[in-house]
Each structure stands twice: as C-alpha cells, then as structure tokens.
Design a protein around this motif. Sequence first.
Motif, PDB file in Angstrom:
ATOM      1  N   TRP A   1       3.722  -8.948  18.669  1.00 16.91           N
ATOM      2  CA  TRP A   1       3.406  -9.054  20.090  1.00 16.91           C
ATOM      3  C   TRP A   1       2.248 -10.002  20.330  1.00 16.91           C
ATOM      4  O   TRP A   1       2.188 -10.664  21.372  1.00 16.91           O
ATOM      5  N   PHE A   2       1.330 -10.090  19.395  1.00 15.56           N
ATOM      6  CA  PHE A   2       0.215 -11.029  19.512  1.00 15.56           C
ATOM      7  C   PHE A   2       0.720 -12.466  19.557  1.00 15.56           C
ATOM      8  O   PHE A   2       0.187 -13.313  20.254  1.00 15.56           O
ATOM      9  N   VAL A   3       1.780 -12.768  18.819  1.00 11.44           N
ATOM     10  CA  VAL A   3       2.353 -14.108  18.773  1.00 11.44           C
ATOM     11  C   VAL A   3       3.307 -14.344  19.958  1.00 11.44           C
ATOM     12  O   VAL A   3       3.273 -15.393  20.609  1.00 11.44           O
ATOM     13  N   PHE A   4       4.169 -13.380  20.258  1.00 13.04           N
ATOM     14  CA  PHE A   4       5.211 -13.594  21.273  1.00 13.04           C
ATOM     15  C   PHE A   4       4.758 -13.336  22.708  1.00 13.04           C
ATOM     16  O   PHE A   4       5.320 -13.912  23.640  1.00 13.04           O
ATOM     17  N   ALA A   5       3.776 -12.505  22.932  1.00 19.43           N
ATOM     18  CA  ALA A   5       3.357 -12.158  24.296  1.00 19.43           C
ATOM     19  C   ALA A   5       2.913 -13.376  25.107  1.00 19.43           C
ATOM     20  O   ALA A   5       3.350 -13.550  26.251  1.00 19.43           O
ATOM     21  N   PRO A   6       2.053 -14.254  24.571  1.00 17.34           N
ATOM     22  CA  PRO A   6       1.674 -15.426  25.368  1.00 17.34           C
ATOM     23  C   PRO A   6       2.873 -16.317  25.721  1.00 17.34           C
ATOM     24  O   PRO A   6       2.958 -16.841  26.838  1.00 17.34           O
ATOM     25  N   LEU A   7       3.801 -16.460  24.804  1.00 17.45           N
ATOM     26  CA  LEU A   7       4.988 -17.273  25.088  1.00 17.45           C
ATOM     27  C   LEU A   7       5.838 -16.650  26.197  1.00 17.45           C
ATOM     28  O   LEU A   7       6.332 -17.348  27.089  1.00 17.45           O
TER      29      LEU A   7
ATOM     30  N   ASP B   1       0.824  -1.207   0.000  1.00 18.76           N
ATOM     31  CA  ASP B   1       0.000   0.000   0.000  1.00 18.76           C
ATOM     32  C   ASP B   1       0.857   1.255   0.000  1.00 18.76           C
ATOM     33  O   ASP B   1       0.335   2.362  -0.067  1.00 18.76           O
ATOM     34  N   GLY B   2       2.136   1.081   0.155  1.00 15.78           N
ATOM     35  CA  GLY B   2       3.020   2.226   0.197  1.00 15.78           C
ATOM     36  C   GLY B   2       3.205   2.783   1.596  1.00 15.78           C
ATOM     37  O   GLY B   2       3.757   3.848   1.773  1.00 15.78           O
ATOM     38  N   LYS B   3       2.690   2.023   2.645  1.00 14.24           N
ATOM     39  CA  LYS B   3       2.837   2.453   4.024  1.00 14.24           C
ATOM     40  C   LYS B   3       4.081   1.842   4.645  1.00 14.24           C
ATOM     41  O   LYS B   3       4.410   0.699   4.382  1.00 14.24           O
ATOM     42  N   ASP B   4       4.750   2.607   5.468  1.00 14.82           N
ATOM     43  CA  ASP B   4       5.910   2.099   6.194  1.00 14.82           C
ATOM     44  C   ASP B   4       5.410   1.433   7.478  1.00 14.82           C
ATOM     45  O   ASP B   4       4.773   2.070   8.314  1.00 14.82           O
ATOM     46  N   ASP B   5       5.693   0.130   7.640  1.00 13.14           N
ATOM     47  CA  ASP B   5       5.247  -0.595   8.829  1.00 13.14           C
ATOM     48  C   ASP B   5       6.204  -0.410  10.007  1.00 13.14           C
ATOM     49  O   ASP B   5       5.861  -0.705  11.140  1.00 13.14           O
ATOM     50  N   GLY B   6       7.375   0.017   9.814  1.00 10.92           N
ATOM     51  CA  GLY B   6       8.337   0.234  10.887  1.00 10.92           C
ATOM     52  C   GLY B   6       8.984  -1.074  11.338  1.00 10.92           C
ATOM     53  O   GLY B   6       8.802  -2.129  10.738  1.00 10.92           O
ATOM     54  N   PRO B   7       9.765  -1.003  12.419  1.00 14.16           N
ATOM     55  CA  PRO B   7      10.450  -2.206  12.914  1.00 14.16           C
ATOM     56  C   PRO B   7       9.459  -3.241  13.449  1.00 14.16           C
ATOM     57  O   PRO B   7       8.331  -2.907  13.804  1.00 14.16           O
ATOM     58  N   TRP B   8       9.917  -4.495  13.541  1.00  9.30           N
ATOM     59  CA  TRP B   8       9.039  -5.605  13.926  1.00  9.30           C
ATOM     60  C   TRP B   8       8.449  -5.441  15.324  1.00  9.30           C
ATOM     61  O   TRP B   8       7.320  -5.847  15.580  1.00  9.30           O
ATOM     62  N   TYR B   9       9.200  -4.868  16.256  1.00  8.62           N
ATOM     63  CA  TYR B   9       8.719  -4.767  17.630  1.00  8.62           C
ATOM     64  C   TYR B   9       7.622  -3.721  17.800  1.00  8.62           C
ATOM     65  O   TYR B   9       7.014  -3.626  18.860  1.00  8.62           O
ATOM     66  N   LYS B  10       7.341  -2.976  16.758  1.00  7.76           N
ATOM     67  CA  LYS B  10       6.241  -2.018  16.805  1.00  7.76           C
ATOM     68  C   LYS B  10       4.991  -2.574  16.128  1.00  7.76           C
ATOM     69  O   LYS B  10       3.970  -1.900  16.074  1.00  7.76           O
ATOM     70  N   GLN B  11       5.077  -3.801  15.652  1.00  4.24           N
ATOM     71  CA  GLN B  11       3.950  -4.408  14.953  1.00  4.24           C
ATOM     72  C   GLN B  11       3.042  -5.156  15.942  1.00  4.24           C
ATOM     73  O   GLN B  11       3.507  -5.839  16.846  1.00  4.24           O
TER      74      GLN B  11
END
Length: 187
Positions: free
Chosen positions: A21-27, A7-17
């Motif tokens: 956090w949805f995947v790693f937080a429960p672990l 879409d031309g949007k900058d998603d930024g670094p992974w830790y801001k996605q």
Amino acid sequence: MTEKNLDGKDDGPWYKQFWAWFVFAPLLIIMAIWVPFLTVIVKGADDTVLDNYYKEGRMINQRVDQDRHARELGLTGTLRVDQEVGDVILTISSIDADYAFPEKLELYFDHPFEADHDTFIVLQEVIPGRYQGELERRLNNRWYIRLTSMPVTTAELGAAAPDLEDWRIIGELDLAKGSSMTFGGDE
C-alpha cells in the motif's frame, strides 16, 4: 498452505502488507485525481484555436473587401434584440440611393469563448430597410455580431445577373448593458 518468511512468521496476502500500500497508494490517488481533470481537459478544449490557418489567411482579403464595400455603401442602422419575445429587428439604410437591399440578410451571434453557443439567424425583409428574425433561444451577456448580405449566385438570377458584391458589418453587443446596437455613421 501459506509461506513463512525467514523468521518463521506468516506475512499473509500481499494486500495486507504495509509496503504494498505504501507503493500503490500514491499511484491510485494520483489516478483518482487526474481522471476528472482529464475529462475537463478533453471536453473543454479551447475553441478559439483554428485548425486551418491557411484557409483563414486566404479569407482575410475577402473580409477586407466586404468591410470596404459596406463603407462605400454608407450602411447605417440599428439592431435591436427583444429578449422577451425573441425577435431580432434590424433597421438599415444606405447613402447609395441606387442600392437595393437583398430580401434576406444573415446575422451571426458569435460567443466570445464558446463556439458551441454561436447562433445564426436569417433576417427576412418586412418592409424596405427593415428586417426581422427570431431567436431560437435566449441570449445573455456579450456577443460579437456579424451582419452580412446573403450571396446571390448567377444561377439564381440567370445570365443577366449584375456583379453583386457581398458586404458585412461587424460589432459587439452586450445584452447585459442594453438590447440594441447602432452601426455606421458616427456610431
């Protein structure tokens, strides 16, 4: 330089996605919870489970013989624990007039749950039929008591050593209810 999505949007670094956090937080939460549990499990292992069943099985016959020998001698007495001073006083007698008590007896205080709390005392004969020893620390609540004659070897007495049998007396002492235990006789 940052990458842009379709879409031309900058998603930024992974830790801001959000999805990271949805995947790693429960672990991470599970790991944070189980580290203390694992510590308790490892440090608080069950002390009542024996590692060497075979050796313990062989010792049963010896224990039965020791109990039988104590009954044959008709051992009776009183064990008193003085919590204030830390003295352990044993008064013991036998119906066998020819039996000579050893100069020392072994007294074991076995904790019902924690083997680390078990205590061993050597009782020294003060006068015939009366023994005394000292506790290293104050004891509380319930204990299993095991009183045994100290084994005398032929090397200690020489070739003229009589055939000495060991004996043992077992019981239970609840220091919350009282500081003495009577054994033998009518109990």
